[in-house]
Design a protein around this motif. Structure first.
Motif, PDB file in Angstrom:
ATOM      1  N   PHE A 168       0.845  -1.192   0.000  1.00  0.00           N
ATOM      2  CA  PHE A 168       0.000   0.000   0.000  1.00  0.00           C
ATOM      3  C   PHE A 168       0.879   1.240   0.000  1.00  0.00           C
ATOM      4  O   PHE A 168       2.025   1.204   0.457  1.00  0.00           O
ATOM      5  N   GLN A 169       0.318   2.315  -0.535  1.00  0.00           N
ATOM      6  CA  GLN A 169       1.017   3.592  -0.569  1.00  0.00           C
ATOM      7  C   GLN A 169       0.046   4.710  -0.240  1.00  0.00           C
ATOM      8  O   GLN A 169      -1.138   4.655  -0.608  1.00  0.00           O
ATOM      9  N   LYS A 170       0.568   5.705   0.443  1.00  0.00           N
ATOM     10  CA  LYS A 170      -0.247   6.850   0.809  1.00  0.00           C
ATOM     11  C   LYS A 170      -0.680   7.588  -0.454  1.00  0.00           C
ATOM     12  O   LYS A 170       0.118   7.853  -1.347  1.00  0.00           O
ATOM     13  N   GLY A 171      -1.990   7.904  -0.534  1.00  0.00           N
ATOM     14  CA  GLY A 171      -2.512   8.630  -1.680  1.00  0.00           C
ATOM     15  C   GLY A 171      -3.037   7.747  -2.787  1.00  0.00           C
ATOM     16  O   GLY A 171      -3.596   8.237  -3.764  1.00  0.00           O
ATOM     17  N   LYS A 172      -2.849   6.408  -2.644  1.00  0.00           N
ATOM     18  CA  LYS A 172      -3.347   5.475  -3.660  1.00  0.00           C
ATOM     19  C   LYS A 172      -4.513   4.674  -3.088  1.00  0.00           C
ATOM     20  O   LYS A 172      -4.580   4.429  -1.883  1.00  0.00           O
ATOM     21  N   PRO A 173      -5.445   4.217  -3.949  1.00  0.00           N
ATOM     22  CA  PRO A 173      -6.590   3.441  -3.462  1.00  0.00           C
ATOM     23  C   PRO A 173      -6.177   2.049  -3.005  1.00  0.00           C
ATOM     24  O   PRO A 173      -5.222   1.472  -3.520  1.00  0.00           O
ATOM     25  N   TRP A 174      -6.932   1.539  -2.030  1.00  0.00           N
ATOM     26  CA  TRP A 174      -6.711   0.173  -1.529  1.00  0.00           C
ATOM     27  C   TRP A 174      -7.251  -0.812  -2.566  1.00  0.00           C
ATOM     28  O   TRP A 174      -8.428  -0.802  -2.901  1.00  0.00           O
ATOM     29  N   GLN A 175      -6.367  -1.655  -3.114  1.00  0.00           N
ATOM     30  CA  GLN A 175      -6.728  -2.495  -4.242  1.00  0.00           C
ATOM     31  C   GLN A 175      -7.177  -3.899  -3.849  1.00  0.00           C
ATOM     32  O   GLN A 175      -7.457  -4.722  -4.715  1.00  0.00           O
ATOM     33  N   ARG A 198     -12.285  -1.691   0.208  1.00  0.00           N
ATOM     34  CA  ARG A 198     -11.771  -1.784  -1.164  1.00  0.00           C
ATOM     35  C   ARG A 198     -12.068  -0.490  -1.933  1.00  0.00           C
ATOM     36  O   ARG A 198     -13.190   0.017  -1.912  1.00  0.00           O
ATOM     37  N   GLY A 199     -11.052   0.057  -2.596  1.00  0.00           N
ATOM     38  CA  GLY A 199     -11.208   1.273  -3.376  1.00  0.00           C
ATOM     39  C   GLY A 199     -11.027   2.546  -2.578  1.00  0.00           C
ATOM     40  O   GLY A 199     -10.916   3.630  -3.157  1.00  0.00           O
ATOM     41  N   GLU A 200     -10.993   2.446  -1.248  1.00  0.00           N
ATOM     42  CA  GLU A 200     -10.813   3.636  -0.409  1.00  0.00           C
ATOM     43  C   GLU A 200      -9.373   4.123  -0.525  1.00  0.00           C
ATOM     44  O   GLU A 200      -8.424   3.332  -0.533  1.00  0.00           O
ATOM     45  N   VAL A 201      -9.211   5.442  -0.604  1.00  0.00           N
ATOM     46  CA  VAL A 201      -7.875   6.019  -0.732  1.00  0.00           C
ATOM     47  C   VAL A 201      -7.147   5.928   0.606  1.00  0.00           C
ATOM     48  O   VAL A 201      -7.724   6.230   1.660  1.00  0.00           O
ATOM     49  N   VAL A 202      -5.908   5.509   0.557  1.00  0.00           N
ATOM     50  CA  VAL A 202      -5.086   5.424   1.775  1.00  0.00           C
ATOM     51  C   VAL A 202      -4.661   6.835   2.153  1.00  0.00           C
ATOM     52  O   VAL A 202      -3.804   7.443   1.503  1.00  0.00           O
ATOM     53  N   GLU A 203      -5.292   7.361   3.205  1.00  0.00           N
ATOM     54  CA  GLU A 203      -4.991   8.715   3.661  1.00  0.00           C
ATOM     55  C   GLU A 203      -4.148   8.678   4.921  1.00  0.00           C
ATOM     56  O   GLU A 203      -3.729   7.613   5.370  1.00  0.00           O
ATOM     57  N   SER A 204      -3.960   9.855   5.494  1.00  0.00           N
ATOM     58  CA  SER A 204      -3.020   9.978   6.610  1.00  0.00           C
ATOM     59  C   SER A 204      -3.359   9.054   7.776  1.00  0.00           C
ATOM     60  O   SER A 204      -2.507   8.321   8.277  1.00  0.00           O
ATOM     61  N   GLU A 205      -4.641   9.053   8.208  1.00  0.00           N
ATOM     62  CA  GLU A 205      -5.018   8.296   9.394  1.00  0.00           C
ATOM     63  C   GLU A 205      -4.957   6.792   9.163  1.00  0.00           C
ATOM     64  O   GLU A 205      -4.328   6.060   9.933  1.00  0.00           O
ATOM     65  N   ASN A 206      -5.636   6.313   8.081  1.00  0.00           N
ATOM     66  CA  ASN A 206      -5.603   4.863   7.886  1.00  0.00           C
ATOM     67  C   ASN A 206      -4.230   4.374   7.411  1.00  0.00           C
ATOM     68  O   ASN A 206      -3.904   3.197   7.542  1.00  0.00           O
ATOM     69  N   PHE A 207      -3.414   5.283   6.885  1.00  0.00           N
ATOM     70  CA  PHE A 207      -2.037   4.915   6.551  1.00  0.00           C
ATOM     71  C   PHE A 207      -1.261   4.570   7.826  1.00  0.00           C
ATOM     72  O   PHE A 207      -0.492   3.601   7.856  1.00  0.00           O
ATOM     73  N   LYS A 208      -1.465   5.362   8.889  1.00  0.00           N
ATOM     74  CA  LYS A 208      -0.815   5.080  10.172  1.00  0.00           C
ATOM     75  C   LYS A 208      -1.314   3.760  10.754  1.00  0.00           C
ATOM     76  O   LYS A 208      -0.532   2.970  11.303  1.00  0.00           O
ATOM     77  N   VAL A 209      -2.613   3.509  10.624  1.00  0.00           N
ATOM     78  CA  VAL A 209      -3.189   2.257  11.140  1.00  0.00           C
ATOM     79  C   VAL A 209      -2.615   1.069  10.376  1.00  0.00           C
ATOM     80  O   VAL A 209      -2.242   0.044  10.969  1.00  0.00           O
ATOM     81  N   LEU A 210      -2.527   1.184   9.049  1.00  0.00           N
ATOM     82  CA  LEU A 210      -1.994   0.092   8.233  1.00  0.00           C
ATOM     83  C   LEU A 210      -0.522  -0.176   8.554  1.00  0.00           C
ATOM     84  O   LEU A 210      -0.091  -1.338   8.609  1.00  0.00           O
ATOM     85  N   ASN A 211       0.250   0.878   8.776  1.00  0.00           N
ATOM     86  CA  ASN A 211       1.655   0.705   9.140  1.00  0.00           C
ATOM     87  C   ASN A 211       1.794   0.004  10.488  1.00  0.00           C
ATOM     88  O   ASN A 211       2.672  -0.845  10.678  1.00  0.00           O
ATOM     89  N   SER A 212       0.919   0.362  11.423  1.00  0.00           N
ATOM     90  CA  SER A 212       0.936  -0.284  12.741  1.00  0.00           C
ATOM     91  C   SER A 212       0.596  -1.765  12.616  1.00  0.00           C
ATOM     92  O   SER A 212       1.234  -2.623  13.242  1.00  0.00           O
ATOM     93  N   LEU A 213      -0.423  -2.074  11.794  1.00  0.00           N
ATOM     94  CA  LEU A 213      -0.793  -3.473  11.570  1.00  0.00           C
ATOM     95  C   LEU A 213       0.353  -4.230  10.909  1.00  0.00           C
ATOM     96  O   LEU A 213       0.630  -5.390  11.267  1.00  0.00           O
ATOM     97  N   LYS A 214       1.016  -3.579   9.968  1.00  0.00           N
ATOM     98  CA  LYS A 214       2.123  -4.224   9.268  1.00  0.00           C
ATOM     99  C   LYS A 214       3.245  -4.601  10.241  1.00  0.00           C
ATOM    100  O   LYS A 214       3.752  -5.729  10.222  1.00  0.00           O
ATOM    101  N   LYS A 215       3.623  -3.664  11.118  1.00  0.00           N
ATOM    102  CA  LYS A 215       4.686  -3.947  12.089  1.00  0.00           C
ATOM    103  C   LYS A 215       4.289  -5.063  13.040  1.00  0.00           C
ATOM    104  O   LYS A 215       5.071  -5.975  13.332  1.00  0.00           O
ATOM    105  N   GLU A 216       3.041  -4.995  13.520  1.00  0.00           N
ATOM    106  CA  GLU A 216       2.560  -6.014  14.456  1.00  0.00           C
ATOM    107  C   GLU A 216       2.492  -7.378  13.770  1.00  0.00           C
ATOM    108  O   GLU A 216       2.872  -8.402  14.345  1.00  0.00           O
ATOM    109  N   TYR A 217       2.014  -7.386  12.541  1.00  0.00           N
ATOM    110  CA  TYR A 217       1.857  -8.633  11.786  1.00  0.00           C
ATOM    111  C   TYR A 217       3.218  -9.285  11.547  1.00  0.00           C
ATOM    112  O   TYR A 217       3.385 -10.492  11.744  1.00  0.00           O
ATOM    113  N   GLU A 218       4.209  -8.464  11.130  1.00  0.00           N
ATOM    114  CA  GLU A 218       5.528  -9.015  10.819  1.00  0.00           C
ATOM    115  C   GLU A 218       6.228  -9.525  12.070  1.00  0.00           C
ATOM    116  O   GLU A 218       6.928 -10.532  12.024  1.00  0.00           O
ATOM    117  N   SER A 219       6.025  -8.848  13.202  1.00  0.00           N
ATOM    118  CA  SER A 219       6.661  -9.302  14.439  1.00  0.00           C
ATOM    119  C   SER A 219       6.018 -10.576  14.963  1.00  0.00           C
ATOM    120  O   SER A 219       6.686 -11.475  15.466  1.00  0.00           O
TER     121      SER A 219
END
Length: 682
Positions: free
Chosen positions: A42-49, A235-256
């Motif tokens: 995922f990338q900030k400013g792009k839709p969730w695919q 699905r299709g929602e744009v990754v904005e500032s707030e949900n970008f932070k949530v997704l990054n947090s999930l990513k770190k937790e998931y990988e650990s």
């Protein structure tokens, strides 16, 4: 047993490559960060695919590094430091007051009322100074408004200006005696308090540091939690500032959480398979399209070493601080490979290395895109590295591409050019500066791996070098012949796209063996006396043949690169010393041709093939009398056709079309040398 050892000896080159392959695979996977890979990109400013994403488990939302740094700075700015009040020193001052007072204000000079007033005033000054104490220094608290003064295990918060230093004593004394109307006694008061007062408050560094550490430790690195099953992004929602932070947090937790005792071996196996595929593609490319490099274990080692080095440096930087990832000068890799090999190989290996690093770096798509584009620019712009200006221009273009690409991604993520990461732009500039150090790195690699670059070739082409000067002194005719051959060969190499600089250097040194017996070669004979007249044909042929072996020995003694020595070895191929062979046949019709044949090898590259043709054409052209266009045309065709008939170019990767182009250049050059003019009709 002997057959097994023989088979092992024959396959040692392949065995070495297998070991190198396995070792490289182990090193790269070992360098990888310990953790799994989040299955969504995922990338900030792009839709969730992907499909709607729900929280797979409870997790906390991590604060961004900038938020944590801002909180830490705020705490540091508002932190109240601690000072220790030494009560014993204050009491000592009060105890000495009476004796000091009597000395400063003797009773025989003042009446009782004056002494009472003066004593009370001195007491009030002492109370003013020692209520909060006199500090040794306030330098550590200049920027603080409040401090704690610990007195009898009790901390009292006061303003910083309520704590005095030795420099404040005079000001306090003047203020109080002015209020009391005792200015006439100023000198006596000043003298008394300068001698009487001593500092009794000191900065408690350890306690202040401990308090700051406790305050910093109280910072929360998370802000809120997400409960299991909650919708994170649709699905299709744009990754904005707030949900970008949530997704990054999930990513770190998931990988650990993914990296457990049971799963770590599966993850390492997955990494190993993917890296193995990349390295296999590299070996297959070398085997199919660069067989000469594939067969040379030193060159293969050089390539693998640089790939591993780039992966190692990048992973170290990412582990230290991923924000510095763009400071790694990855474009040095294609630059080096283009310098020692060719552009296509350099770009291919650069792309494979970037693909491997995609597992390591954050924002892998952005990183891979920027690095591949920068690598392409490196390949397209860097040429003739021995010219200093070219390297600076190329590095400037690479840095510009980095900056433009980064700004484009920033616009995509943020929608504007506000909040640009100037620090990252600075990293790109630093990256470019580090890339300039490729020149000394090329020199080191030349010495370690025995490779040769255009920079070294340029140095070797200097006719004032020790070896060429010796050649010009001992065998001036051979030296002049070598210069002519170098001009012919260089022009031919430019025509067919071969390495002109390498051909020129090879031509300059190809006949250095003639220095050992210069007078036995016709170009160096300045009289009509020919030393071959006193020798047999076999002995004469041996002297002629030995100039190749002697040249190789001289080259090695003078540390010439192997690529240059190849020209000395192959410039006569396996041809005959035809003159002396025919002369021997007149005496002995059964003469063995091998006694009059050069040891070889035959030319095995375009460059060595060009030199063989140029050498033969230039040497034979000296025998031409009254040359014309037609004579030169037939002469060049005959020389080259004879070499082709003798199978001298079977191992050289040169085509008939290229040979025709080379002959055309030779004819033009010889025409210019002999200054032929068009014959006008009378």
């Amino acid at each position: 047993m002997s057959k097994s050892l023989d088979r092992l000896y024959k396959n040692q080159s392949h065995i070495y490559k297998y070991i190198l392959y396995g070792l490289s695979l182990f090193c790269i996977v070992f360098f990888f960060p310990k953790g799994g890979q989040f299955k969504y990109e995922f990338q900030k400013g792009k839709p969730w695919q992907y499909e709607n994403l729900y929280a797979p488990f409870d997790f906390s939302i991590s604060k961004e590094k900038s938020e944590i740094l801002a909180e830490q700075q705020k705490i540091k700015n508002s932190h109240i430091e601690y000072y220790q009040y030494d009560l014993a020193k204050a009491r000592e001052v009060y105890q000495q007051f009476d004796s000091r007072f009597n000395t400063a204000f003797p009773s025989d000079k003042y009446n009782s009322n004056q002494l009472t007033t003066l004593r009370e005033t001195c007491r009030s000054i002492l109370d003013e100074l020692y209520t909060n104490g006199i500090a040794v220094s306030k330098s550590a608290t200049n920027s603080k408004k409040q401090i704690y003064v610990i007195r009898e295990n009790e901390a009292n918060q006061i303003a910083i200006n309520e704590l005095y230093t030795g420099e404040d004593i005079e000001r306090v004394v003047n203020r109080i005696i002015r209020n009391k109307g005792l200015v006439t006694f100023k000198n006596a008061f000043q003298e008394l308090f300068v001698e009487l007062t001593i500092p009794n408050v000191s900065y408690d560094e350890s306690l202040s540091a401990k308090a700051l550490k406790d305050e910093l430790a109280s910072i929360s690195y998370t802000r809120g939690t997400i409960d299991e099953g909650k919708l994170i992004i649709a699905r299709g929602e744009v990754v904005e500032s707030e949900n970008f932070k949530v997704l990054n947090s999930l990513k770190k937790e998931y990988e650990s959480e993914l990296w457990t005792d049971k799963s770590q071996y599966f993850i390492l196996f997955g990494y190993a398979v993917l890296v193995a595929l990349v390295l296999m593609m590299l070996l297959l490319f070398l085997k199919k399209y660069r067989p000469d490099i594939y067969e040379n274990n030193t060159k293969v080692t050089f390539i693998f070493f640089n790939v591993i080095l780039m992966v190692f440096v990048t992973t170290v930087v990412v582990k230290y601080n991923e924000a510095y990832v763009f400071v790694v000068p990855l474009c040095i890799l294609p630059l080096l490979l283009k310098t020692f090999f060719d552009a296509r190989l350099g770009l291919f290996i650069h792309v494979l290395t970037v693909l491997i690093l995609g597992f390591v770096v954050p924002n892998s798509f952005e990183y891979i895109f920027l690095q591949i584009i920068a690598g392409i620019v490196t390949i397209l712009t860097v040429s003739e590295l021995y010219k200093r200006a070219n390297l600076f221009i190329s590095v400037g273009q690479i840095t510009l591409i980095y900056i433009v690409g980064y700004l484009a991604f920033h616009i995509i993520h943020e929608g504007n050019l506000e909040n640009i990461g100037w620090f990252t732009l600075g990293l790109f500039l630093l990256n470019g500066m580090i890339t300039l150090f490729v020149q000394p790195l090329i020199y080191v690699y030349e010495k370690v791996f025995g490779l040769v670059s255009d920079v070294s070739l340029l140095e070797l082409s200097d006719t004032n070098s020790k070896l060429l000067k010796e050649l010009s002194n001992k065998a001036p005719g051979t030296f002049h012949h070598s210069l002519q051959v170098s001009n012919l060969a260089e022009a031919a190499a430019n025509e067919i796209g071969a390495n002109a600089m390498l051909v020129r250097v090879g031509a300059l040194y190809h006949d250095i063996g003639k220095m050992l017996n210069p007078t036995y070669f016709t170009e160096n004979q300045i009289t009509n006396v020919n030393p071959h007249d006193e020798l047999s044909s076999k002995d004469s042929a041996k002297i002629i043949l030995d100039h190749v072996i002697g040249g190789i020995e001289l080259a090695r003694k003078n540390n010439l690169p192997d690529r240059v020595i190849d020209f000395i070895r192959s410039h006569h191929g396996t041809t005959l010393v035809y003159y002396f062979f025919k002369k021997q046949q007149e005496i002995d019709p059964e003469a063995n041709a091998d006694d009059f044949r050069y040891p070889g090898p035959t030319p095995f590259s375009k460059e060595t093939a060009i030199l063989m043709m140029a050498d033969s054409v230039e040497a034979a052209s000296k025998s031409l009398k009254n040359p014309t266009f037609l004579i030169i045309d037939e002469f060049v065709d005959k020389i080259v056709a004879g070499q082709m008939a003798a199978n001298q170019f079977l191992n050289a990767n040169i085509t008939f079309k290229e040979i025709e182009s080379i002959k055309k250049i030779f004819k033009q050059k010889l025409t210019n040398i002999y200054h032929l003019r068009v014959e006008y009709p009378e």
